[in-house]
Design a protein around this motif. Structure first.
Motif, PDB file in Angstrom:
ATOM      1  N   SER A   1      24.622  41.793  35.036  1.00  0.00           N
ATOM      2  CA  SER A   1      23.264  42.019  35.530  1.00  0.00           C
ATOM      3  C   SER A   1      22.898  41.012  36.606  1.00  0.00           C
ATOM      4  CB  SER A   1      22.286  41.905  34.356  1.00  0.00           C
ATOM      5  OG  SER A   1      20.965  41.906  34.779  1.00  0.00           O
ATOM      6  N   PRO A   2      22.223  41.507  37.682  1.00  0.00           N
ATOM      7  CA  PRO A   2      22.146  42.931  38.016  1.00  0.00           C
ATOM      8  C   PRO A   2      23.407  43.392  38.732  1.00  0.00           C
ATOM      9  CG  PRO A   2      20.955  41.666  39.659  1.00  0.00           C
ATOM     10  CD  PRO A   2      21.463  40.672  38.646  1.00  0.00           C
ATOM     11  N   VAL A   3      23.722  44.648  38.566  1.00  0.00           N
ATOM     12  CA  VAL A   3      24.808  45.259  39.336  1.00  0.00           C
ATOM     13  C   VAL A   3      24.223  45.639  40.688  1.00  0.00           C
ATOM     14  CG1 VAL A   3      26.514  47.097  39.453  1.00  0.00           C
ATOM     15  CG2 VAL A   3      25.894  46.108  37.225  1.00  0.00           C
ATOM     16  N   ILE A   4      24.757  45.039  41.729  1.00  0.00           N
ATOM     17  CA  ILE A   4      24.245  45.230  43.092  1.00  0.00           C
ATOM     18  C   ILE A   4      25.255  46.035  43.894  1.00  0.00           C
ATOM     19  CG2 ILE A   4      23.570  44.049  45.227  1.00  0.00           C
ATOM     20  CD1 ILE A   4      22.770  41.642  43.440  1.00  0.00           C
ATOM     21  N   ILE A   5      24.797  47.115  44.489  1.00  0.00           N
ATOM     22  CA  ILE A   5      25.677  47.961  45.286  1.00  0.00           C
ATOM     23  C   ILE A   5      25.801  47.364  46.687  1.00  0.00           C
ATOM     24  CG2 ILE A   5      26.081  50.277  46.174  1.00  0.00           C
ATOM     25  CD1 ILE A   5      26.235  49.923  43.093  1.00  0.00           C
ATOM     26  N   GLU A   6      27.016  46.989  47.036  1.00  0.00           N
ATOM     27  CA  GLU A   6      27.321  46.395  48.338  1.00  0.00           C
ATOM     28  C   GLU A   6      28.745  46.789  48.703  1.00  0.00           C
ATOM     29  OE1 GLU A   6      27.716  42.110  48.135  1.00  0.00           O
ATOM     30  OE2 GLU A   6      28.040  42.213  45.974  1.00  0.00           O
ATOM     31  N   ASP A   7      29.146  46.454  49.888  1.00  0.00           N
ATOM     32  CA  ASP A   7      30.510  46.773  50.316  1.00  0.00           C
ATOM     33  C   ASP A   7      31.509  46.115  49.365  1.00  0.00           C
ATOM     34  OD1 ASP A   7      29.514  48.196  52.444  1.00  0.00           O
ATOM     35  OD2 ASP A   7      29.799  46.582  53.916  1.00  0.00           O
ATOM     36  N   GLY A   8      32.439  46.909  48.862  1.00  0.00           N
ATOM     37  CA  GLY A   8      33.485  46.380  48.000  1.00  0.00           C
ATOM     38  C   GLY A   8      33.039  46.027  46.595  1.00  0.00           C
ATOM     39  N   TRP A   9      31.910  46.589  46.140  1.00  0.00           N
ATOM     40  CA  TRP A   9      31.395  46.176  44.834  1.00  0.00           C
ATOM     41  C   TRP A   9      32.344  46.515  43.701  1.00  0.00           C
ATOM     42  CZ3 TRP A   9      30.073  49.431  40.732  1.00  0.00           C
ATOM     43  CH2 TRP A   9      29.975  50.800  41.021  1.00  0.00           C
ATOM     44  N   GLN A  10      33.040  47.642  43.791  1.00  0.00           N
ATOM     45  CA  GLN A  10      33.959  48.003  42.705  1.00  0.00           C
ATOM     46  C   GLN A  10      35.091  46.981  42.587  1.00  0.00           C
ATOM     47  OE1 GLN A  10      33.111  50.039  45.286  1.00  0.00           O
ATOM     48  NE2 GLN A  10      32.798  52.155  44.599  1.00  0.00           N
ATOM     49  N   GLU A  11      35.665  46.573  43.707  1.00  0.00           N
ATOM     50  CA  GLU A  11      36.752  45.604  43.682  1.00  0.00           C
ATOM     51  C   GLU A  11      36.274  44.250  43.156  1.00  0.00           C
ATOM     52  OE1 GLU A  11      35.962  47.504  46.264  1.00  0.00           O
ATOM     53  OE2 GLU A  11      37.687  48.866  46.390  1.00  0.00           O
ATOM     54  N   LYS A  12      35.055  43.852  43.538  1.00  0.00           N
ATOM     55  CA  LYS A  12      34.530  42.564  43.083  1.00  0.00           C
ATOM     56  C   LYS A  12      34.309  42.564  41.574  1.00  0.00           C
ATOM     57  CE  LYS A  12      32.246  41.560  47.485  1.00  0.00           C
ATOM     58  NZ  LYS A  12      30.945  41.391  48.200  1.00  0.00           N
ATOM     59  N   TRP A  13      33.786  43.664  41.055  1.00  0.00           N
ATOM     60  CA  TRP A  13      33.559  43.743  39.611  1.00  0.00           C
ATOM     61  C   TRP A  13      34.879  43.855  38.858  1.00  0.00           C
ATOM     62  CZ3 TRP A  13      29.556  42.603  36.644  1.00  0.00           C
ATOM     63  CH2 TRP A  13      28.286  42.497  37.247  1.00  0.00           C
ATOM     64  N   ALA A  14      35.849  44.546  39.403  1.00  0.00           N
ATOM     65  CA  ALA A  14      37.164  44.612  38.765  1.00  0.00           C
ATOM     66  C   ALA A  14      37.765  43.213  38.628  1.00  0.00           C
ATOM     67  CB  ALA A  14      38.098  45.521  39.571  1.00  0.00           C
ATOM     68  N   GLU A  15      37.631  42.402  39.671  1.00  0.00           N
ATOM     69  CA  GLU A  15      38.145  41.028  39.626  1.00  0.00           C
ATOM     70  C   GLU A  15      37.415  40.211  38.562  1.00  0.00           C
ATOM     71  OE1 GLU A  15      38.725  37.133  42.557  1.00  0.00           O
ATOM     72  OE2 GLU A  15      37.895  39.010  43.351  1.00  0.00           O
ATOM     73  N   LEU A  16      36.100  40.354  38.497  1.00  0.00           N
ATOM     74  CA  LEU A  16      35.334  39.615  37.500  1.00  0.00           C
ATOM     75  C   LEU A  16      35.761  40.007  36.083  1.00  0.00           C
ATOM     76  CD1 LEU A  16      32.919  37.773  36.658  1.00  0.00           C
ATOM     77  CD2 LEU A  16      31.522  39.844  36.686  1.00  0.00           C
ATOM     78  N   LEU A  17      35.890  41.287  35.827  1.00  0.00           N
ATOM     79  CA  LEU A  17      36.270  41.755  34.496  1.00  0.00           C
ATOM     80  C   LEU A  17      37.657  41.250  34.111  1.00  0.00           C
ATOM     81  CD1 LEU A  17      34.869  45.365  34.841  1.00  0.00           C
ATOM     82  CD2 LEU A  17      34.055  43.648  33.207  1.00  0.00           C
ATOM     83  N   GLN A  18      38.568  41.195  35.064  1.00  0.00           N
ATOM     84  CA  GLN A  18      39.887  40.647  34.778  1.00  0.00           C
ATOM     85  C   GLN A  18      39.799  39.156  34.464  1.00  0.00           C
ATOM     86  OE1 GLN A  18      43.190  42.401  37.443  1.00  0.00           O
ATOM     87  NE2 GLN A  18      41.319  43.047  38.495  1.00  0.00           N
ATOM     88  N   GLN A  19      38.939  38.427  35.163  1.00  0.00           N
ATOM     89  CA  GLN A  19      38.741  37.008  34.862  1.00  0.00           C
ATOM     90  C   GLN A  19      38.181  36.824  33.458  1.00  0.00           C
ATOM     91  OE1 GLN A  19      36.111  35.906  38.054  1.00  0.00           O
ATOM     92  NE2 GLN A  19      37.759  35.657  39.553  1.00  0.00           N
ATOM     93  N   LEU A  20      37.225  37.662  33.089  1.00  0.00           N
ATOM     94  CA  LEU A  20      36.638  37.587  31.756  1.00  0.00           C
ATOM     95  C   LEU A  20      37.696  37.871  30.696  1.00  0.00           C
ATOM     96  CD1 LEU A  20      34.017  37.320  30.057  1.00  0.00           C
ATOM     97  CD2 LEU A  20      33.724  39.790  30.329  1.00  0.00           C
ATOM     98  N   ASP A  21      38.515  38.868  30.923  1.00  0.00           N
ATOM     99  CA  ASP A  21      39.562  39.223  29.962  1.00  0.00           C
ATOM    100  C   ASP A  21      40.558  38.081  29.790  1.00  0.00           C
ATOM    101  OD1 ASP A  21      41.096  41.174  28.317  1.00  0.00           O
ATOM    102  OD2 ASP A  21      42.552  40.970  29.950  1.00  0.00           O
ATOM    103  N   ALA A  22      40.932  37.431  30.898  1.00  0.00           N
ATOM    104  CA  ALA A  22      41.950  36.378  30.848  1.00  0.00           C
ATOM    105  C   ALA A  22      41.411  35.079  30.263  1.00  0.00           C
ATOM    106  CB  ALA A  22      42.495  36.126  32.254  1.00  0.00           C
ATOM    107  N   SER A  23      40.100  34.877  30.309  1.00  0.00           N
ATOM    108  CA  SER A  23      39.528  33.574  29.978  1.00  0.00           C
ATOM    109  C   SER A  23      38.962  33.472  28.574  1.00  0.00           C
ATOM    110  CB  SER A  23      38.417  33.226  30.986  1.00  0.00           C
ATOM    111  OG  SER A  23      38.919  33.196  32.306  1.00  0.00           O
ATOM    112  N   THR A  24      38.806  34.590  27.878  1.00  0.00           N
ATOM    113  CA  THR A  24      38.166  34.551  26.571  1.00  0.00           C
ATOM    114  C   THR A  24      39.186  34.754  25.461  1.00  0.00           C
ATOM    115  OG1 THR A  24      37.580  36.889  26.910  1.00  0.00           O
ATOM    116  CG2 THR A  24      35.873  35.262  27.313  1.00  0.00           C
ATOM    117  N   SER A  25      38.912  34.078  24.350  1.00  0.00           N
ATOM    118  CA  SER A  25      39.821  34.096  23.212  1.00  0.00           C
ATOM    119  C   SER A  25      39.695  35.402  22.428  1.00  0.00           C
ATOM    120  CB  SER A  25      39.503  32.931  22.288  1.00  0.00           C
ATOM    121  OG  SER A  25      38.211  33.122  21.703  1.00  0.00           O
ATOM    122  N   PRO A  26      40.693  35.693  21.581  1.00  0.00           N
ATOM    123  CA  PRO A  26      40.564  36.865  20.698  1.00  0.00           C
ATOM    124  C   PRO A  26      39.316  36.807  19.824  1.00  0.00           C
ATOM    125  CG  PRO A  26      42.836  36.125  20.754  1.00  0.00           C
ATOM    126  CD  PRO A  26      42.038  35.095  21.489  1.00  0.00           C
TER     127      PRO A  26
END
Length: 370
Positions: free
Chosen positions: A262-287
C-alpha cells in the motif's frame, strides 16, 4: 626540501548530508488539561528545553492548521512541533477491513511525510503529531467495548479467533511509541484482554518495541512498496529493505506480523517493480514468519486538495500520484471527493497484482484487496 601539502577538505557538495532526526521537538502546543495529565507531564519532561505554548484546542492552532504558507515548512514543522490534546470522542467504530473495529485514537498526525497521506486533508497544510494524554480513558473505552463483544464465535477475514482493533488510523504507532508510552500501554491492555488484539500499520522500524511482551496480541502491518517508488513518495520513513529485514525480528519477539502492499501506484514498469519486491520478501523472511503472514493490497486514492498542497513542497512525487489520464472522481466512505484509478482499469490492475502475489509469494494469504 619537499613541500608537504595538506590534503584538501572535500567540498560540502561531496559530503553526504546527515539524516535529520525524525523528532527534534522545540515547541509543544498543549491544551491545559492535556499538559496537566500524568502522560502530559511525562512527555513535557522528555523535552524540557522545548517552548510550551498553551492552546485552547488541539484543533485550533492557526500557525499550524489552515495556513497555506506552512507548505514551505512542511517537514520542519513535523520535526520540531508536538501537540498535546485530550481525546474527547471515545467511540469505537466498526470497520471490517483491516480490523473489526477502529479504536479511539491515542494520537493524530505523523512526523513522517508520506505524500499520499489522507490525514492532512483534514488538518490542512501541516500535520505534526498530536498525542492524546488521557490514555487511561482511551484504554478503558476499548476494554469496555471488547468486554461487551464477548468471545468471537465466527471467524472472518480480520481474524479467525479474536476481535481486532485498529490503533493507528490517524497516526503511525511506531513513531507514537517514540513520544510516549501510549502504544505500550495499549499493547499491555490487549495482552490482558482474552478476546481481542490490537493492530496497526507502520512505515517505521522502531526496534525499541522488540523489548515489549506483546504475547501475540499485537498485529504489526509493515507497509511495503517498491523501494524506488518509496524513495519518491514515502518521505522520512524507514527504507523498504529495513522494513522487510525487521519482519523476522518482530515475529520472534512475539508480534503477529502482516504486510500492507500500500498504496499500489500505477506507473511505468509497476509490474516488474512489484515482482522484484515480492521476490525480496520471499527471500528475506523465515518459514515461521511466512506461516503466520497475510497481506492487504490497497490501490492509490488521491485528492485534489492534497495534490495542490504537495505541489507546493514535493511536485516531483505528484508526477506519479496525480494522473488524470488514469483516474476518475470518487466519493469516499467519509464523504470526501477523491480520485482513484478508473474502475474498469483498476479491476485489470488488481487481477495483475494478485497474479504477481500468487506467483512470487504464494504463501502470503491476501486478506483483502481493493
Amino acid at each position: 626540501m619537499d613541500t608537504v601539502t595538506a590534503p584538501s577538505s572535500p567540498s560540502s557538495e561531496a559530503l553526504p548530508r546527515p539524516a535529520r532526526p525524525l523528532l527534534e521537538i522545540t515547541r509543544i502546543y498543549a491544551e491545559p488539561a492535556a499538559a496537566a495529565a500524568e502522560r502530559g507531564r511525562q512527555i513535557l519532561a522528555r523535552w524540557p528545553e522545548a517552548e510550551v505554548v498553551e492552546v485552547p484546542s488541539h484543533w485550533q492552532i492557526p500557525e499550524l492548521h489552515g495556513d497555506e504558507r506552512n507548505v514551505r515548512r512542511w517537514v520542519r514543522i513535523k520535526t520540531e512541533a508536538l501537540v498535546l490534546g485530550t481525546k474527547k470522542t471515545l467511540t469505537v467504530r466498526p470497520n471490517g477491513r483491516s480490523a473489526d473495529f477502529i479504536a479511539p485514537s491515542h494520537a493524530n498526525g505523523c512526523a513522517m511525510a508520506c505524500v499520499y497521506c489522507y490525514v492532512p486533508r483534514r488538518k490542512g497544510f501541516s500535520n505534526p503529531v498530536t498525542t492524546f494524554t488521557n490514555i487511561e480513558q482511551i484504554a478503558a473505552a476499548i476494554a469496555k467495548h471488547a468486554t461487551k463483544q464477548g468471545i468471537k464465535l465466527e471467524p472472518n477475514q480480520c481474524d479467525p479467533d479474536l476481535w481486532v482493533y485498529d490503533l493507528g488510523e490517524n497516526s503511525d504507532c511506531s513513531v507514537d511509541a517514540m513520544i510516549s508510552d501510549n502504544v505500550r500501554d495499549l499493547a499491555e491492555l490487549f495482552g490482558a484482554l482474552p478476546n481481542a488484539k490490537g493492530s496497526f500499520a507502520t512505515k517505521y522500524v522502531n526496534r525499541d518495541m522488540l523489548e515489549w511482551d506483546p504475547q501475540g496480541k499485537m498485529r504489526v502491518r509493515f507497509s511495503l512498496m517498491p523501494a524506488e517508488t518509496a524513495k519518491l513518495v514515502d518521505i522520512r520513513t524507514s527504507p523498504v529493505p529495513e522494513r522487510i529485514a525487521a519482519i523476522d525480528d518482530f515475529v520472534e519477539a512475539g508480534y503477529e506480523v502482516h504486510v500492507n502492499f500500500s498504496p499500489v501506484i500505477i506507473e511505468d514498469g509497476w509490474q516488474e517493480k512489484w515482482a522484484e519486491l515480492l521476490q525480496q520478501l520471499d527471500a528475506s523472511t523465515s518459514p515461521a514468519a511466512k506461516a503466520q503472514m497475510a497481506c492487504e493490497a490497497i490501490f492509490l486514492t488521491h485528492n485534489r486538495a492534497l495534490h495542490e498542497v504537495n505541489t507546493g513542497w514535493h511536485p516531483k512525487a505528484e508526477q506519479v500520484l496525480w494522473r488524470p489520464d488514469l483516474q476518475e472522481a470518487k466519493v469516499s466512505q467519509n464523504g470526501q471527493a477523491n480520485v482513484r484509478y478508473r474502475w474498469e482499469d483498476k479491476q485489470q490492475y488488481l487481477r495483475e497484482f494478485l497474479q504477481l502475489v500468487e506467483r512470487y509469494a504464494p504463501w502470503c494469504r491476501v486478506r483483502y484487496a481493493f
